[in-house]
Design an enzyme around this catalytic site. Structure first.
Site, PDB file in Angstrom:
ATOM      1  N   ASP A 152      -8.598  -1.185   5.509  1.00 56.25           N
ATOM      2  CA  ASP A 152      -8.675   0.056   5.489  1.00 56.25           C
ATOM      3  C   ASP A 152      -8.949   0.776   6.867  1.00 56.25           C
ATOM      4  O   ASP A 152     -10.018   1.230   7.283  1.00 56.25           O
ATOM      5  CB  ASP A 152      -9.537   0.691   4.499  1.00 56.25           C
ATOM      6  CG  ASP A 152      -9.298   2.193   4.142  1.00 56.25           C
ATOM      7  OD1 ASP A 152      -8.344   2.798   4.783  1.00 56.25           O
ATOM      8  OD2 ASP A 152     -10.216   2.882   3.397  1.00 56.25           O
ATOM      9  N   ASP A 177     -14.923   4.390   9.367  1.00 57.54           N
ATOM     10  CA  ASP A 177     -15.167   4.363   7.741  1.00 57.54           C
ATOM     11  C   ASP A 177     -15.666   3.083   7.459  1.00 57.54           C
ATOM     12  O   ASP A 177     -15.288   2.367   6.226  1.00 57.54           O
ATOM     13  CB  ASP A 177     -13.967   4.829   7.203  1.00 57.54           C
ATOM     14  CG  ASP A 177     -14.381   5.125   5.517  1.00 57.54           C
ATOM     15  OD1 ASP A 177     -15.465   5.652   5.432  1.00 57.54           O
ATOM     16  OD2 ASP A 177     -13.489   5.310   4.533  1.00 57.54           O
ATOM     17  N   SER A 230       0.265  -8.639   4.118  1.00 55.16           N
ATOM     18  CA  SER A 230      -0.396 -10.050   3.311  1.00 55.16           C
ATOM     19  C   SER A 230      -1.366  -9.679   2.448  1.00 55.16           C
ATOM     20  O   SER A 230      -2.147  -8.769   2.746  1.00 55.16           O
ATOM     21  CB  SER A 230      -0.651 -10.893   4.444  1.00 55.16           C
ATOM     22  OG  SER A 230      -1.744 -10.428   5.273  1.00 55.16           O
ATOM     23  N   LEU A 251      -4.799 -10.466   0.657  1.00 54.51           N
ATOM     24  CA  LEU A 251      -6.124 -11.241   0.993  1.00 54.51           C
ATOM     25  C   LEU A 251      -6.636 -11.701  -0.733  1.00 54.51           C
ATOM     26  O   LEU A 251      -7.172 -10.795  -1.273  1.00 54.51           O
ATOM     27  CB  LEU A 251      -7.348 -10.345   1.357  1.00 54.51           C
ATOM     28  CG  LEU A 251      -6.738 -10.050   2.755  1.00 54.51           C
ATOM     29  CD1 LEU A 251      -7.927  -9.300   3.461  1.00 54.51           C
ATOM     30  CD2 LEU A 251      -6.564 -11.094   3.776  1.00 54.51           C
ATOM     31  N   ASN A 308     -15.087  -1.132   2.231  1.00 52.45           N
ATOM     32  CA  ASN A 308     -13.885  -1.534   2.731  1.00 52.45           C
ATOM     33  C   ASN A 308     -14.106  -2.906   3.731  1.00 52.45           C
ATOM     34  O   ASN A 308     -13.304  -3.027   4.806  1.00 52.45           O
ATOM     35  CB  ASN A 308     -13.684  -0.514   3.970  1.00 52.45           C
ATOM     36  CG  ASN A 308     -13.493   0.902   3.306  1.00 52.45           C
ATOM     37  OD1 ASN A 308     -12.767   1.013   2.544  1.00 52.45           O
ATOM     38  ND2 ASN A 308     -13.651   2.046   4.305  1.00 52.45           N
ATOM     39  N   LYS A 338       0.624  -1.292   0.006  1.00 44.25           N
ATOM     40  CA  LYS A 338       0.022  -0.080   0.002  1.00 44.25           C
ATOM     41  C   LYS A 338       0.922   1.117  -0.007  1.00 44.25           C
ATOM     42  O   LYS A 338       1.484   1.497   1.007  1.00 44.25           O
ATOM     43  CB  LYS A 338      -1.068   0.215   1.251  1.00 44.25           C
ATOM     44  CG  LYS A 338      -2.000   0.959   1.143  1.00 44.25           C
ATOM     45  CD  LYS A 338      -2.958   0.754   2.372  1.00 44.25           C
ATOM     46  CE  LYS A 338      -3.978   1.918   2.175  1.00 44.25           C
ATOM     47  NZ  LYS A 338      -5.082   1.702   3.406  1.00 44.25           N
TER      48      LYS A 338
END
EC number: 2.7.11.1
Length: 542
Positions: A331, A314, A266, A268, A319, A196
């Protein structure tokens, strides 16, 4: 066939550089032009050596410094001096000065010699007093995140072995882009990873202040003018939140490494690199599965709040990832702790987003107030299957089951209701205190934030008052009226608080306090006697 003989050229006395004899091509020198002293037959004996007197005369001519050197006459026939002079005129002059640079080495050789030191050179290390020329190419980005600095961080991760390869983008958002990556274990098998990269140059998500202000983890503050420092704190925040959530056993990506604004975690998804779909894009046909996912998500929200001590802030269908009847939370960079000044507001927003999505899917949902009480209640379980059983009991205890209009009204009231987080924020403490004394603590929206002993005490007092009223009604109306007339006190019906006290009572209380202090001062030891006693007891013997 006779060839024409080339004409011989006689030397001119005006040309000192010409030889003193004639030369014919292909025939040699003209024999007549050679002086007799030079001419010598082959096999003839050498000339006798000069006498000693002649030698002394020659040395006198050489070592006599008084006589000035005369110019050589080209007609004198001295070939040696002429030859040496011609050689000196045509020979290149040598430069005695040493070169200031290595002009003999090529540029490639210099680069190859310095290449081994390239890793030790820091191009961004500039002294504080010097001016640095900035170039737009240094901040040029691709995909809104990949600039020169970010590429260097990715190369460092590859060199450290965090990942072996970095692939294309998996998803893009307002605050960061997620890229696929691959790492290899000891056996050489490929393991999918995710990287990210937060946006530093082109910021779309500019509402970070309300998530940071007031949180103790950022009590040092943050620099609003420096985007890189702010994004760095934002990345550190998500790294810590992911560690809390993953360590609590909640399905979520595992954080692996963090370097400035680049987070490795990791992946997903499957082994081929395909990520799990978002809950919004999940294709689920069974209505019972939607209800099961709704109950599962409420349990995750409660576990995040009670175990991890976080509020997602959020949470929505965008998310959350879905795979094989399991929900994954992602997130969490904007997640805050319950002590945050706006944590309950964010929790109420998450409840609204979750309820609206599942109602669109046709799920029979609970009211927002019931979900809020379920998440914030301290006495309920936090593990499965006990949480599922507690939610089923909530379904059974609903007063208006199936009434959509009443549920919508309750939700709107709760969404606009003021929720205090500290006792200083309570609007009317005395009114809420009376509600607790009557056993109505559950009606307060912040009852789960109070100490358990306060709520239980109010419920016990309310139960005792109900029992007393029931005994009074059983003994008869006349007895109840007599007891009311005899035991009625006007002061007990007046609300508590200094602002409701009578002025005369205040004056009498103040006078009584003054009299008590006056009587106490009569028995007080004078100060000079006290000092004398203290000095005598604390004096050391010599």
């Amino acid at each position: 066939m006779s060839a024409e003989q080339p004409a011989t050229v006689a030397p001119s006395p005006a040309d000192p550089h010409q030889p003193t004899h004639n030369y014919t091509p292909n025939q040699g020198y003209d024999r007549d032009a050679v002086p007799p002293e030079v001419r010598m037959h082959r096999g003839a004996p050498a000339d006798p050596s000069p006498t000693d007197e002649n030698e002394e005369d020659d040395y006198d001519d050489i070592f006599d410094g008084n006589e000035s050197a005369e110019e050589w006459d080209p007609e004198s026939g001295d070939l040696t001096k002429n030859y040496n002079r011609q050689r000196g005129m045509n020979a290149p002059r040598s430069n005695t000065q040493k070169p200031s640079a290595n002009t003999f080495a090529s540029v490639d050789d210099q680069v190859s010699a310095l290449s081994k030191h390239a890793a030790k050179i820091r191009l961004d290390d500039v002294k504080q007093g010097e001016d640095r020329e900035k170039d737009k190419a240094d901040r040029a980005t691709s995909d809104q995140v990949l600039d020169q600095r970010t590429r260097m961080i990715l190369l460092q991760m590859i060199n450290r072995g965090v990942v072996s390869e970095v692939h294309g983008a998996i998803s893009t958002g307002k605050e960061a882009n997620v890229y696929g990556a691959v790492s290899h274990d000891d056996q050489g098998e490929a393991i999918q990873r995710a990287i990210k990269v937060y946006k530093t140059s082109i910021l779309v998500f500019k509402d970070r202040e309300r998530y940071i202000t007031g949180e103790h983890r950022f009590k040092g503050g943050f620099d609003k003018g420096n985007n890189r420092k702010m994004v760095k704190l934002w990345a550190e925040k998500e790294y810590r939140n992911l560690r809390r959530i993953h360590s609590a056993g909640i399905p979520s990506p595992e954080p692996l490494s963090l370097k400035l604004h680049v987070l490795a975690m990791s992946f997903l998804g499957d082994r081929k690199g395909w990520a799990y779909p978002r809950l919004r894009d999940a294709t689920i046909e069974d209505q019972d599965e939607w209800r099961m996912l709704y109950i599962q998500l409420l349990g995750l929200m409660r576990k995040i709040f009670q175990v991890c001590r976080l509020v997602h802030a959020d949470l929505s269908e965008y998310n959350i990832l879905y795979h094989k009847q399991t929900l994954y939370i992602i997130d969490v960079s904007q997640s805050v702790e319950p002590d945050h000044p706006r944590s309950l507001e964010f929790l109420r927003m998450d409840i609204k987003n979750v309820g609206d999505f599942f109602r669109r899917k046709g799920v029979d949902t609970l009211t927002d107030r019931m979900i809020y009480d379920f998440i914030t209640a301290a006495g309920l379980p936090t593990d499965e299957p006990a949480m599922g059983e507690a939610l089923e009991k909530l379904y059974e205890s609903r007063p208006d089951e199936g009434d959509e209009d009443a549920m919508q009204v309750d939700n709107e009231v709760f969404r606009n209701q003021y929720i205090p987080q500290t006792l200083e924020q309570v609007y009317d403490v005395e009114k809420d205190g009376q509600t607790l004394e009557k056993g109505g603590g559950k009606d307060l929206v912040y009852s789960n934030l109070l100490a358990d002993s306060v709520v239980e005490k109010g419920q016990d007092e309310g139960q005792e008052q109900e029992d007393d009223s029931a005994e009074g009604t059983e003994s008869g109306d006349g007895a109840a009226l007599d007891s009311d007339d005899s035991d009625f006190d006007d002061s007990t019906s007046r609300p508590r608080g200094k602002r409701f006290e009578d002025k005369d009572e205040k004056k009498q209380h103040k006078q009584a306090v003054k009299e008590a202090k006056r009587e106490k001062r009569k028995e007080k030891m004078p100060k000079h006697l006290k000092k004398k006693i203290v000095s005598s007891t604390s004096r050391k013997k010599k």
